[in-house]
Design a protein around this motif. Sequence first.
Motif, PDB file in Angstrom:
ATOM      1  N   TRP A   1      88.737  33.175  91.258  1.00 33.88           N
ATOM      2  CA  TRP A   1      89.150  32.466  92.502  1.00 33.88           C
ATOM      3  C   TRP A   1      89.495  33.300  93.596  1.00 33.88           C
ATOM      4  N   ALA A   2      90.580  34.425  93.095  1.00 33.22           N
ATOM      5  CA  ALA A   2      90.883  35.591  93.968  1.00 33.22           C
ATOM      6  C   ALA A   2      89.815  36.038  94.836  1.00 33.22           C
ATOM      7  N   HIS A   3      88.618  36.219  93.952  1.00 33.79           N
ATOM      8  CA  HIS A   3      87.564  36.909  94.771  1.00 33.79           C
ATOM      9  C   HIS A   3      86.601  36.107  95.599  1.00 33.79           C
ATOM     10  N   ARG A   4      86.797  34.590  95.373  1.00 31.48           N
ATOM     11  CA  ARG A   4      86.115  33.777  96.144  1.00 31.48           C
ATOM     12  C   ARG A   4      87.090  33.429  97.518  1.00 31.48           C
ATOM     13  N   ALA A   5      88.397  33.670  97.269  1.00 35.82           N
ATOM     14  CA  ALA A   5      89.291  33.781  98.519  1.00 35.82           C
ATOM     15  C   ALA A   5      89.056  34.811  99.418  1.00 35.82           C
ATOM     16  N   PHE A   6      88.505  35.895  98.631  1.00 38.46           N
ATOM     17  CA  PHE A   6      88.455  36.904  99.517  1.00 38.46           C
ATOM     18  C   PHE A   6      87.338  37.047 100.355  1.00 38.46           C
ATOM     19  N   HIS A   7      86.379  36.184  99.989  1.00 33.23           N
ATOM     20  CA  HIS A   7      85.137  35.890 100.623  1.00 33.23           C
ATOM     21  C   HIS A   7      85.140  34.825 101.812  1.00 33.23           C
ATOM     22  N   ALA A   8      86.044  33.806 101.481  1.00 34.30           N
ATOM     23  CA  ALA A   8      86.400  32.754 102.141  1.00 34.30           C
ATOM     24  C   ALA A   8      87.161  32.879 103.520  1.00 34.30           C
ATOM     25  N   ILE A   9      88.431  33.659 103.244  1.00 33.88           N
ATOM     26  CA  ILE A   9      89.180  33.831 104.405  1.00 33.88           C
ATOM     27  C   ILE A   9      89.089  35.147 105.118  1.00 33.88           C
ATOM     28  N   PRO A  10      88.875  35.006 106.361  1.00 35.04           N
ATOM     29  CA  PRO A  10      88.341  36.004 107.175  1.00 35.04           C
ATOM     30  C   PRO A  10      89.494  37.251 107.194  1.00 35.04           C
ATOM     31  N   PHE A  11      90.692  36.867 106.998  1.00 40.30           N
ATOM     32  CA  PHE A  11      91.574  38.195 107.066  1.00 40.30           C
ATOM     33  C   PHE A  11      91.341  38.859 105.574  1.00 40.30           C
ATOM     34  N   LEU A  12      91.247  38.398 104.327  1.00 39.86           N
ATOM     35  CA  LEU A  12      91.022  38.711 103.306  1.00 39.86           C
ATOM     36  C   LEU A  12      89.595  39.519 103.200  1.00 39.86           C
ATOM     37  N   TRP A  13      88.750  38.864 103.898  1.00 40.86           N
ATOM     38  CA  TRP A  13      87.235  39.540 103.793  1.00 40.86           C
ATOM     39  C   TRP A  13      87.092  41.019 104.395  1.00 40.86           C
ATOM     40  N   ARG A  14      88.117  40.939 105.430  1.00 36.94           N
ATOM     41  CA  ARG A  14      88.227  42.509 105.975  1.00 36.94           C
ATOM     42  C   ARG A  14      88.751  43.553 105.204  1.00 36.94           C
ATOM     43  N   PHE A  15      89.403  43.340 103.974  1.00 34.69           N
ATOM     44  CA  PHE A  15      89.858  44.188 103.003  1.00 34.69           C
ATOM     45  C   PHE A  15      88.578  44.237 102.005  1.00 34.69           C
ATOM     46  N   HIS A  16      87.705  43.025 101.553  1.00 35.13           N
ATOM     47  CA  HIS A  16      86.930  43.116 100.651  1.00 35.13           C
ATOM     48  C   HIS A  16      85.540  43.657 100.983  1.00 35.13           C
ATOM     49  N   VAL A  17      85.413  43.558 102.461  1.00 37.62           N
ATOM     50  CA  VAL A  17      84.088  44.137 102.844  1.00 37.62           C
ATOM     51  C   VAL A  17      83.912  45.344 102.641  1.00 37.62           C
ATOM     52  N   ILE A  18      85.093  46.371 102.345  1.00 33.83           N
ATOM     53  CA  ILE A  18      84.787  47.706 102.006  1.00 33.83           C
ATOM     54  C   ILE A  18      83.922  47.978 100.930  1.00 33.83           C
ATOM     55  N   HIS A  19      84.089  46.881  99.803  1.00 32.88           N
ATOM     56  CA  HIS A  19      83.392  46.958  98.637  1.00 32.88           C
ATOM     57  C   HIS A  19      82.101  46.644  98.911  1.00 32.88           C
ATOM     58  N   HIS A  20      81.720  45.577  99.777  1.00 33.36           N
ATOM     59  CA  HIS A  20      80.350  45.208 100.098  1.00 33.36           C
ATOM     60  C   HIS A  20      79.512  46.124 100.878  1.00 33.36           C
ATOM     61  N   SER A  21      80.535  47.161 101.567  1.00 35.97           N
ATOM     62  CA  SER A  21      79.577  47.905 102.484  1.00 35.97           C
ATOM     63  C   SER A  21      78.850  49.027 101.903  1.00 35.97           C
ATOM     64  N   ILE A  22      78.734  49.183 100.391  1.00 26.37           N
ATOM     65  CA  ILE A  22      78.008  49.877  99.889  1.00 26.37           C
ATOM     66  C   ILE A  22      76.531  49.374 100.011  1.00 26.37           C
ATOM     67  N   GLU A  23      75.691  50.724 100.241  1.00 27.04           N
ATOM     68  CA  GLU A  23      74.246  50.328 100.449  1.00 27.04           C
ATOM     69  C   GLU A  23      73.376  50.774  99.230  1.00 27.04           C
ATOM     70  N   GLU A  24      73.850  51.691  98.418  1.00 27.06           N
ATOM     71  CA  GLU A  24      72.907  52.194  97.360  1.00 27.06           C
ATOM     72  C   GLU A  24      74.260  51.920  95.845  1.00 27.06           C
ATOM     73  N   LEU A  25      73.730  50.991  95.056  1.00 25.49           N
ATOM     74  CA  LEU A  25      74.485  50.894  94.001  1.00 25.49           C
ATOM     75  C   LEU A  25      74.430  51.788  92.736  1.00 25.49           C
ATOM     76  N   ASP A  26      75.231  52.272  92.352  1.00 29.49           N
ATOM     77  CA  ASP A  26      75.314  52.837  90.876  1.00 29.49           C
ATOM     78  C   ASP A  26      76.550  52.943  90.434  1.00 29.49           C
ATOM     79  N   TRP A  27      76.900  53.725  89.347  1.00 34.28           N
ATOM     80  CA  TRP A  27      78.044  53.913  88.465  1.00 34.28           C
ATOM     81  C   TRP A  27      79.143  53.999  89.351  1.00 34.28           C
ATOM     82  N   LEU A  28      78.949  54.799  90.343  1.00 30.24           N
ATOM     83  CA  LEU A  28      80.396  55.255  90.921  1.00 30.24           C
ATOM     84  C   LEU A  28      80.644  54.011  92.093  1.00 30.24           C
ATOM     85  N   ALA A  29      79.740  53.254  92.324  1.00 26.37           N
ATOM     86  CA  ALA A  29      79.900  52.351  93.423  1.00 26.37           C
ATOM     87  C   ALA A  29      81.237  51.212  93.220  1.00 26.37           C
ATOM     88  N   ALA A  30      81.468  51.084  91.901  1.00 33.46           N
ATOM     89  CA  ALA A  30      82.328  50.023  91.631  1.00 33.46           C
ATOM     90  C   ALA A  30      83.687  50.671  92.092  1.00 33.46           C
TER      91      ALA A  30
END
Length: 265
Positions: free
Chosen positions: A99-128
């Motif tokens: 539910w916290a993760h879903r809120a970070f996607h749904a609320i624009p102010f929270l998304w600005r923090f979570h988008v940092i994680h989603h800005s990864i363009e190549e996923l690997d062990w370090l990306a987490a």
Amino acid sequence: MDVLDIKALLITALIFVPIERLFALRPGQKILRKAFFNDLIYALFNGVPINLGLVAAVTLATSTVGHIIPDYVGSAVSSQPVWLQVLEIIIVADIGLYWAHRAFHAIPFLWRFHVIHHSIEELDWLAAHRVHPVDQVLTKSASLVPVYLMGFSSPAIVLFALIFHVHAILLHSNVRLNIGPLRWLVASPQFHHWHHAHERAAYDKNFAGQLSFIDALFGTMHLPGETVPERYGVDDPVPPTYVEQLAYPLIPKGKTNEAPFTGDT
Ligand SMILES: [Zn+2]
Ligand SMILES: [Zn+2]
């Protein structure tokens, strides 16, 4: 950062880099991929603010509302076998995380923090590791405060934290791992790679951290056969370096639009 963090990171690399070579989802992806050194900074330094914030949140919660759970409940919970407590913690923590993760996607102010994680363009062990500390403190608080309030024992919480950490690294790894029908119950790399997909059909799907069935339960599961996404990332103009990324959510929107993230770090 302490010596233990570096040691743990080295051990993680020694385990996951060979696994990624053997079972590569994208064999052409380099170990030193785009933004590797930026994400290494996260892996080395981000733990300190996250742990400080989490300790503060848990202390605040237990000292203010801790008394609403009667002592006998805590004693009953902590006297169960550790393995059973760990299973229960995974369920309680992942519902909070969902539910916290879903809120970070749904609320624009929270998304600005979570988008940092989603800005990864190549996923690997370090990306987490590329996560904004504010995102992590709030998300981990949502999953762990209930666990502490319910009175689970310290060995069970420590074991859970270790399992969660290894699982999170595996979910982001560049591996093709088929876990069969288990994928409807447990989060797999395919499940979380779809969460990172830069494809409309996959937006706001697969929020769970460990138990994919939570997404099935709440109607947000996206697991199309054996397929994996063609590309990852976002269109948001996320800047390329650690310090800029930490500041990004707090900078007024118009000011970041002139310098779109090209991923060249
Ligand atoms: Zn997300
Ligand atoms: Zn992720």
